[in-house]
Design a protein around this motif. Structure first.
Motif, PDB file in Angstrom:
ATOM      1  N   TYR A 186      -5.665  -6.643  -7.938  1.00 47.48           N
ATOM      2  CA  TYR A 186      -5.798  -7.565  -6.816  1.00 47.48           C
ATOM      3  C   TYR A 186      -5.074  -8.865  -7.166  1.00 47.48           C
ATOM      4  O   TYR A 186      -4.774  -9.140  -8.329  1.00 47.48           O
ATOM      5  CB  TYR A 186      -7.270  -7.857  -6.511  1.00 47.48           C
ATOM      6  CG  TYR A 186      -8.049  -8.359  -7.703  1.00 47.48           C
ATOM      7  CD1 TYR A 186      -7.996  -9.702  -8.088  1.00 47.48           C
ATOM      8  CD2 TYR A 186      -8.831  -7.496  -8.459  1.00 47.48           C
ATOM      9  CE1 TYR A 186      -8.686 -10.162  -9.188  1.00 47.48           C
ATOM     10  CE2 TYR A 186      -9.527  -7.944  -9.565  1.00 47.48           C
ATOM     11  CZ  TYR A 186      -9.451  -9.275  -9.923  1.00 47.48           C
ATOM     12  OH  TYR A 186     -10.131  -9.725 -11.026  1.00 47.48           O
ATOM     13  N   GLU A 187      -4.811  -9.662  -6.145  1.00 45.93           N
ATOM     14  CA  GLU A 187      -4.173 -10.963  -6.351  1.00 45.93           C
ATOM     15  C   GLU A 187      -4.975 -12.021  -5.605  1.00 45.93           C
ATOM     16  O   GLU A 187      -5.312 -11.840  -4.429  1.00 45.93           O
ATOM     17  CB  GLU A 187      -2.733 -10.947  -5.844  1.00 45.93           C
ATOM     18  CG  GLU A 187      -2.006 -12.274  -6.046  1.00 45.93           C
ATOM     19  CD  GLU A 187      -0.582 -12.251  -5.529  1.00 45.93           C
ATOM     20  OE1 GLU A 187       0.109 -13.271  -5.654  1.00 45.93           O
ATOM     21  OE2 GLU A 187      -0.169 -11.205  -4.986  1.00 45.93           O
ATOM     22  N   ILE A 188      -5.288 -13.114  -6.291  1.00 43.34           N
ATOM     23  CA  ILE A 188      -6.086 -14.188  -5.697  1.00 43.34           C
ATOM     24  C   ILE A 188      -5.225 -15.434  -5.538  1.00 43.34           C
ATOM     25  O   ILE A 188      -4.507 -15.823  -6.462  1.00 43.34           O
ATOM     26  CB  ILE A 188      -7.315 -14.507  -6.570  1.00 43.34           C
ATOM     27  CG1 ILE A 188      -8.221 -13.278  -6.686  1.00 43.34           C
ATOM     28  CG2 ILE A 188      -8.102 -15.684  -5.992  1.00 43.34           C
ATOM     29  CD1 ILE A 188      -9.404 -13.473  -7.607  1.00 43.34           C
ATOM     30  N   GLN A 189      -5.295 -16.032  -4.376  1.00 46.12           N
ATOM     31  CA  GLN A 189      -4.610 -17.293  -4.091  1.00 46.12           C
ATOM     32  C   GLN A 189      -5.662 -18.333  -3.720  1.00 46.12           C
ATOM     33  O   GLN A 189      -6.582 -18.048  -2.953  1.00 46.12           O
ATOM     34  CB  GLN A 189      -3.609 -17.123  -2.944  1.00 46.12           C
ATOM     35  CG  GLN A 189      -2.499 -16.117  -3.214  1.00 46.12           C
ATOM     36  CD  GLN A 189      -1.506 -16.611  -4.248  1.00 46.12           C
ATOM     37  OE1 GLN A 189      -1.345 -17.822  -4.446  1.00 46.12           O
ATOM     38  NE2 GLN A 189      -0.830 -15.680  -4.915  1.00 46.12           N
ATOM     39  N   THR A 212      -3.962   0.252   2.005  1.00 44.12           N
ATOM     40  CA  THR A 212      -3.777  -0.997   1.269  1.00 44.12           C
ATOM     41  C   THR A 212      -2.288  -1.323   1.205  1.00 44.12           C
ATOM     42  O   THR A 212      -1.445  -0.451   1.416  1.00 44.12           O
ATOM     43  CB  THR A 212      -4.333  -0.862  -0.166  1.00 44.12           C
ATOM     44  OG1 THR A 212      -3.694   0.243  -0.809  1.00 44.12           O
ATOM     45  CG2 THR A 212      -5.832  -0.670  -0.164  1.00 44.12           C
ATOM     46  N   PRO A 213      -1.928  -2.572   0.881  1.00 44.67           N
ATOM     47  CA  PRO A 213      -2.841  -3.672   0.559  1.00 44.67           C
ATOM     48  C   PRO A 213      -3.462  -4.300   1.809  1.00 44.67           C
ATOM     49  O   PRO A 213      -2.932  -4.156   2.902  1.00 44.67           O
ATOM     50  CB  PRO A 213      -1.922  -4.667  -0.145  1.00 44.67           C
ATOM     51  CG  PRO A 213      -0.585  -4.434   0.478  1.00 44.67           C
ATOM     52  CD  PRO A 213      -0.514  -2.962   0.751  1.00 44.67           C
ATOM     53  N   ILE A 235      -9.545  -2.394   9.187  1.00 41.09           N
ATOM     54  CA  ILE A 235     -10.363  -1.423   8.474  1.00 41.09           C
ATOM     55  C   ILE A 235     -11.597  -1.097   9.307  1.00 41.09           C
ATOM     56  O   ILE A 235     -12.012  -1.869  10.174  1.00 41.09           O
ATOM     57  CB  ILE A 235     -10.773  -1.935   7.077  1.00 41.09           C
ATOM     58  CG1 ILE A 235     -11.615  -3.207   7.186  1.00 41.09           C
ATOM     59  CG2 ILE A 235      -9.555  -2.182   6.215  1.00 41.09           C
ATOM     60  CD1 ILE A 235     -12.115  -3.697   5.837  1.00 41.09           C
ATOM     61  N   SER A 236     -12.198   0.053   9.046  1.00 40.31           N
ATOM     62  CA  SER A 236     -13.333   0.503   9.851  1.00 40.31           C
ATOM     63  C   SER A 236     -14.572  -0.346   9.578  1.00 40.31           C
ATOM     64  O   SER A 236     -14.650  -1.061   8.572  1.00 40.31           O
ATOM     65  CB  SER A 236     -13.643   1.968   9.536  1.00 40.31           C
ATOM     66  OG  SER A 236     -14.193   2.088   8.228  1.00 40.31           O
ATOM     67  N   GLU A 237     -15.551  -0.245  10.475  1.00 38.18           N
ATOM     68  CA  GLU A 237     -16.785  -1.007  10.324  1.00 38.18           C
ATOM     69  C   GLU A 237     -17.522  -0.609   9.052  1.00 38.18           C
ATOM     70  O   GLU A 237     -18.085  -1.455   8.350  1.00 38.18           O
ATOM     71  CB  GLU A 237     -17.688  -0.787  11.544  1.00 38.18           C
ATOM     72  CG  GLU A 237     -17.197  -1.453  12.811  1.00 38.18           C
ATOM     73  CD  GLU A 237     -17.191  -2.975  12.691  1.00 38.18           C
ATOM     74  OE1 GLU A 237     -18.023  -3.516  11.927  1.00 38.18           O
ATOM     75  OE2 GLU A 237     -16.346  -3.619  13.331  1.00 38.18           O
ATOM     76  N   THR A 269      -6.128 -10.262  -2.198  1.00 36.39           N
ATOM     77  CA  THR A 269      -5.405  -9.099  -1.681  1.00 36.39           C
ATOM     78  C   THR A 269      -5.603  -7.931  -2.633  1.00 36.39           C
ATOM     79  O   THR A 269      -5.283  -8.029  -3.824  1.00 36.39           O
ATOM     80  CB  THR A 269      -3.904  -9.406  -1.537  1.00 36.39           C
ATOM     81  OG1 THR A 269      -3.729 -10.515  -0.650  1.00 36.39           O
ATOM     82  CG2 THR A 269      -3.164  -8.193  -0.988  1.00 36.39           C
ATOM     83  N   PHE A 270      -6.147  -6.829  -2.117  1.00 35.52           N
ATOM     84  CA  PHE A 270      -6.415  -5.642  -2.929  1.00 35.52           C
ATOM     85  C   PHE A 270      -5.285  -4.631  -2.777  1.00 35.52           C
ATOM     86  O   PHE A 270      -4.727  -4.462  -1.692  1.00 35.52           O
ATOM     87  CB  PHE A 270      -7.724  -4.973  -2.496  1.00 35.52           C
ATOM     88  CG  PHE A 270      -8.941  -5.817  -2.748  1.00 35.52           C
ATOM     89  CD1 PHE A 270      -9.459  -5.945  -4.023  1.00 35.52           C
ATOM     90  CD2 PHE A 270      -9.567  -6.481  -1.705  1.00 35.52           C
ATOM     91  CE1 PHE A 270     -10.583  -6.717  -4.258  1.00 35.52           C
ATOM     92  CE2 PHE A 270     -10.692  -7.254  -1.928  1.00 35.52           C
ATOM     93  CZ  PHE A 270     -11.198  -7.368  -3.210  1.00 35.52           C
ATOM     94  N   ASN A 271      -4.971  -3.934  -3.884  1.00 36.01           N
ATOM     95  CA  ASN A 271      -4.053  -2.804  -3.790  1.00 36.01           C
ATOM     96  C   ASN A 271      -4.832  -1.511  -3.994  1.00 36.01           C
ATOM     97  O   ASN A 271      -6.038  -1.525  -4.255  1.00 36.01           O
ATOM     98  CB  ASN A 271      -2.897  -2.934  -4.790  1.00 36.01           C
ATOM     99  CG  ASN A 271      -3.380  -2.962  -6.238  1.00 36.01           C
ATOM    100  OD1 ASN A 271      -4.260  -2.201  -6.624  1.00 36.01           O
ATOM    101  ND2 ASN A 271      -2.795  -3.835  -7.048  1.00 36.01           N
ATOM    102  N   ASP A 272      -4.166  -0.370  -3.899  1.00 36.49           N
ATOM    103  CA  ASP A 272      -4.876   0.912  -3.904  1.00 36.49           C
ATOM    104  C   ASP A 272      -5.470   1.271  -5.255  1.00 36.49           C
ATOM    105  O   ASP A 272      -6.297   2.175  -5.352  1.00 36.49           O
ATOM    106  CB  ASP A 272      -3.959   2.043  -3.428  1.00 36.49           C
ATOM    107  CG  ASP A 272      -2.675   2.134  -4.237  1.00 36.49           C
ATOM    108  OD1 ASP A 272      -2.543   1.364  -5.214  1.00 36.49           O
ATOM    109  OD2 ASP A 272      -1.817   2.961  -3.901  1.00 36.49           O
ATOM    110  N   GLU A 273      -5.093   0.574  -6.338  1.00 32.99           N
ATOM    111  CA  GLU A 273      -5.649   0.878  -7.650  1.00 32.99           C
ATOM    112  C   GLU A 273      -7.088   0.389  -7.792  1.00 32.99           C
ATOM    113  O   GLU A 273      -7.794   0.785  -8.710  1.00 32.99           O
ATOM    114  CB  GLU A 273      -4.790   0.240  -8.751  1.00 32.99           C
ATOM    115  CG  GLU A 273      -3.388   0.817  -8.841  1.00 32.99           C
ATOM    116  CD  GLU A 273      -2.579   0.147  -9.929  1.00 32.99           C
ATOM    117  OE1 GLU A 273      -3.148  -0.723 -10.625  1.00 32.99           O
ATOM    118  OE2 GLU A 273      -1.402   0.480 -10.084  1.00 32.99           O
TER     119      GLU A 273
END
Length: 275
Positions: A186-189, A212-213, A235-237, A269-273
């Motif tokens: 993930y990446e944090i800003q 993703t992302p 994304i779904s509920e 921001t999340f990636n698929d890993e």
């Protein structure tokens, strides 16, 4: 009758083993504790320093131990230097020398715990003295640092042990070693100039595939707790609820002294890993 007694003993042993936990044994006392973690010695003479956290009711302790050389033992005050520049000075409560291992126990105040939850341990300074009170050429102060492949995320350890559930307080399988060669999924800003470090990062268990992302917006309190989270709409509920429930459990380092103690905003921001 003998068979009955044997069965009872076996059942009792299994019960005690299942409910086992880490214990700090020092002198005539024992305390529930974390696992022991190693700080690397900065001296060619002294051995590495092992550290752990313990508790007795609401009282928190910090303990250190090292291999005793020529009957030297840890004694006197201990100083903990944190990454944010905070210096914690502790007075010795109890020490022990057994099986060629010197141990010492120090009480932590609520303020000490607050500092340890918000900044990682950098270096610990301690003193080695001759146990018989006589002069010795190698008595003096030594340091050991939290570095290298065994570097530990102590804020996460402290939060888990003193504030977590009963199961997490005795969880010997928790991994607090910082893996430098593993990139974060993930990446944090952050808004502003202050960068907060993630201390607790539980991940969700989601059966379905997630595209993703994707990015979440969040607000963090001065103490590092999550105040609010805003999720993307695509994304779904069900996925949104699962991710929000785990993300609000994240904990970041607290704001350093000298800056306004205000809510800080950021995005992750999340990636698929990650999933």
């Amino acid at each position: 009758m003998r068979r009955f007694i044997t069965i009872v003993v076996v059942i009792l042993f299994v019960s005690l083993s299942a409910n086992g936990q880490n214990l700090l044994l020092i002198g005539e006392h024992s305390y529930p504790s974390t696992e022991s973690y190693t700080l690397k010695s900065n001296s060619s003479f002294a051995s590495n320093l092992n550290v752990l956290f313990a508790r007795e009711g609401e009282t928190a302790f910090f303990s250190v131990n090292t291999k005793s050389i020529q009957d030297l033992e840890i004694s006197g005050k201990l100083i903990i230097y944190l990454d944010d520049g905070t210096v914690i000075t502790l007075k010795e409560k109890e020490n022990d020398l057994v099986d060629n291992i010197s141990k010492a126990l120090y009480r932590l105040s609520d303020e000490d715990l607050s500092h340890l939850q918000n900044s990682n341990i950098n270096t610990v300074r301690y003193s080695l003295e001759y146990e018989q009170g006589e002069s010795h050429p190698n008595t003096g102060s030594y340091t050991a640092s939290n570095k290298g492949e065994t570097k530990v995320n102590f804020p996460a350890l402290v939060i888990d042990f003193y504030q977590g559930s009963e199961s997490s307080k005795s969880d010997s399988n928790a991994d607090y070693i910082i893996q430098k060669d593993k990139s974060a999924p993930y990446e944090i800003q952050w808004d502003g100039d202050v960068v907060r470090l993630p201390l607790l990062q539980p991940s969700p268990k989601i059966e379905s595939e997630i595209k993703t992302p994707f990015t979440f917006s969040f607000e963090v309190k001065p103490d590092g707790a999550i105040k609010s989270v805003t999720s993307p709409r695509f994304i779904s509920e069900i996925e949104r609820e699962v991710i929000l429930n785990f993300l609000v459990m994240w904990r970041f380092s607290g704001l350093p002294f000298g800056v306004p103690q205000e809510i800080q905003r950021g995005t992750i921001t999340f990636n698929d890993e990650f999933f």
